[in-house]
Design a protein around this motif. Structure first.
Motif, PDB file in Angstrom:
ATOM      1  N   GLN A   1      33.682  46.548 -21.043  1.00 28.22           N
ATOM      2  CA  GLN A   1      34.108  47.658 -22.334  1.00 28.22           C
ATOM      3  C   GLN A   1      35.347  48.141 -22.254  1.00 28.22           C
ATOM      4  O   GLN A   1      35.940  48.314 -21.284  1.00 28.22           O
ATOM      5  CB  GLN A   1      33.173  48.653 -22.082  1.00 28.22           C
ATOM      6  CG  GLN A   1      32.996  49.770 -22.800  1.00 28.22           C
ATOM      7  CD  GLN A   1      32.177  51.090 -22.435  1.00 28.22           C
ATOM      8  OE1 GLN A   1      31.225  51.000 -21.305  1.00 28.22           O
ATOM      9  NE2 GLN A   1      32.147  52.180 -23.193  1.00 28.22           N
TER      10      GLN A   1
ATOM     11  N   SER B   1      36.473  41.980 -13.710  1.00 23.39           N
ATOM     12  CA  SER B   1      35.753  43.045 -13.833  1.00 23.39           C
ATOM     13  C   SER B   1      36.743  44.250 -14.486  1.00 23.39           C
ATOM     14  O   SER B   1      36.234  45.202 -14.885  1.00 23.39           O
ATOM     15  CB  SER B   1      34.709  43.680 -12.672  1.00 23.39           C
ATOM     16  OG  SER B   1      35.924  43.787 -11.633  1.00 23.39           O
TER      17      SER B   1
ATOM     18  N   ARG C   1      39.861  46.716 -20.010  1.00 23.44           N
ATOM     19  CA  ARG C   1      38.514  46.338 -20.096  1.00 23.44           C
ATOM     20  C   ARG C   1      37.945  46.463 -18.653  1.00 23.44           C
ATOM     21  O   ARG C   1      38.431  45.753 -17.968  1.00 23.44           O
ATOM     22  CB  ARG C   1      37.992  44.892 -20.732  1.00 23.44           C
ATOM     23  CG  ARG C   1      36.845  44.454 -20.887  1.00 23.44           C
ATOM     24  CD  ARG C   1      37.038  43.402 -21.911  1.00 23.44           C
ATOM     25  NE  ARG C   1      37.297  43.754 -23.406  1.00 23.44           N
ATOM     26  CZ  ARG C   1      37.494  43.238 -24.338  1.00 23.44           C
ATOM     27  NH1 ARG C   1      37.522  41.984 -23.972  1.00 23.44           N
ATOM     28  NH2 ARG C   1      37.884  43.653 -25.427  1.00 23.44           N
ATOM     29  N   ILE C   2      36.823  47.154 -18.622  1.00 22.09           N
ATOM     30  CA  ILE C   2      36.005  47.281 -17.356  1.00 22.09           C
ATOM     31  C   ILE C   2      34.768  47.088 -17.438  1.00 22.09           C
ATOM     32  O   ILE C   2      33.856  47.662 -18.425  1.00 22.09           O
ATOM     33  CB  ILE C   2      36.277  48.922 -16.903  1.00 22.09           C
ATOM     34  CG1 ILE C   2      37.670  49.123 -16.450  1.00 22.09           C
ATOM     35  CG2 ILE C   2      35.553  48.961 -15.646  1.00 22.09           C
ATOM     36  CD1 ILE C   2      38.058  50.594 -16.122  1.00 22.09           C
ATOM     37  N   GLY C   3      34.310  46.021 -17.025  1.00 22.08           N
ATOM     38  CA  GLY C   3      32.711  45.681 -17.233  1.00 22.08           C
ATOM     39  C   GLY C   3      32.486  45.185 -18.428  1.00 22.08           C
ATOM     40  O   GLY C   3      31.521  45.495 -19.017  1.00 22.08           O
TER      41      GLY C   3
END
Length: 174
Positions: A83, A169, A79-81
């Protein structure tokens, strides 16, 4: 008069998952890291072929039938930012001592990343040691997010980074 030194003609191919290839990878790791007993064919089979997150991505450099260098990333979801995206963890690399200093790791990494992009991966991340970090930054274009902060704890350690309630993040999904 000096003698001509033969320069090997290397071929590059995607990693393989068959028993013969896994045995060759184990032998290369043994030549490069004699004290690391974990690189057995059974361990490599699980990590590369039977991994619950999918088959490993990577490339090998061959000098005829001899494995000169090997590089593998293992897949996952992060999960990055906020999403979920498909990612690769840069994990196993080895260059036989006879072939070191010839830029093979950089070449194998470039081939791996180009192939991964074509397969729909969004990012590659790694946790490099102090000796490897400069190469990842300079030669491979990695971004240094921060040094690894290792903690040991019991009970609720939590997932938030230390300090001011900062949001996560990057988080590896399982």
């Amino acid at each position: 008069m000096t003698a001509d030194i033969a320069t090997p003609t290397l071929t590059f191919a995607p990693v393989r998952y068959d028993e013969a290839a896994l045995a060759q990878y184990g032998a290369l790791f043994a030549a490069c890291f004699p004290d690391a007993a974990k690189f057995t064919p059974a361990y490599l089979r699980w990590l590369y072929a039977d991994n619950p997150d999918g088959a490993a991505a990577g490339y090998d450099a061959w000098d005829g039938e001899r494995l000169a260098a090997h590089y593998v990333c293992v897949p996952g979801v992060a999960r990055i930012g906020g999403q979920d995206v498909r990612v690769l963890l840069s994990l196993n690399t080895a260059t036989h001592p006879d072939y070191q200093g010839k830029g093979l790791f950089t070449k194998l990494a470039a081939l791996t990343y180009d192939s991964a992009r074509e397969q729909g991966y969004d990012a590659v991340y790694g946790v490099a040691n102090a000796n490897s970090t400069p190469g990842f930054l300079r030669k491979l274009g990695f971004q240094l997010v921060r040094p690894l902060e290792a903690r040991l704890g019991w009970g609720g350690v939590g997932t938030r980074p230390h300090g001011q309630g900062a949001a996560v993040s990057f988080e590896r999904q399982r």
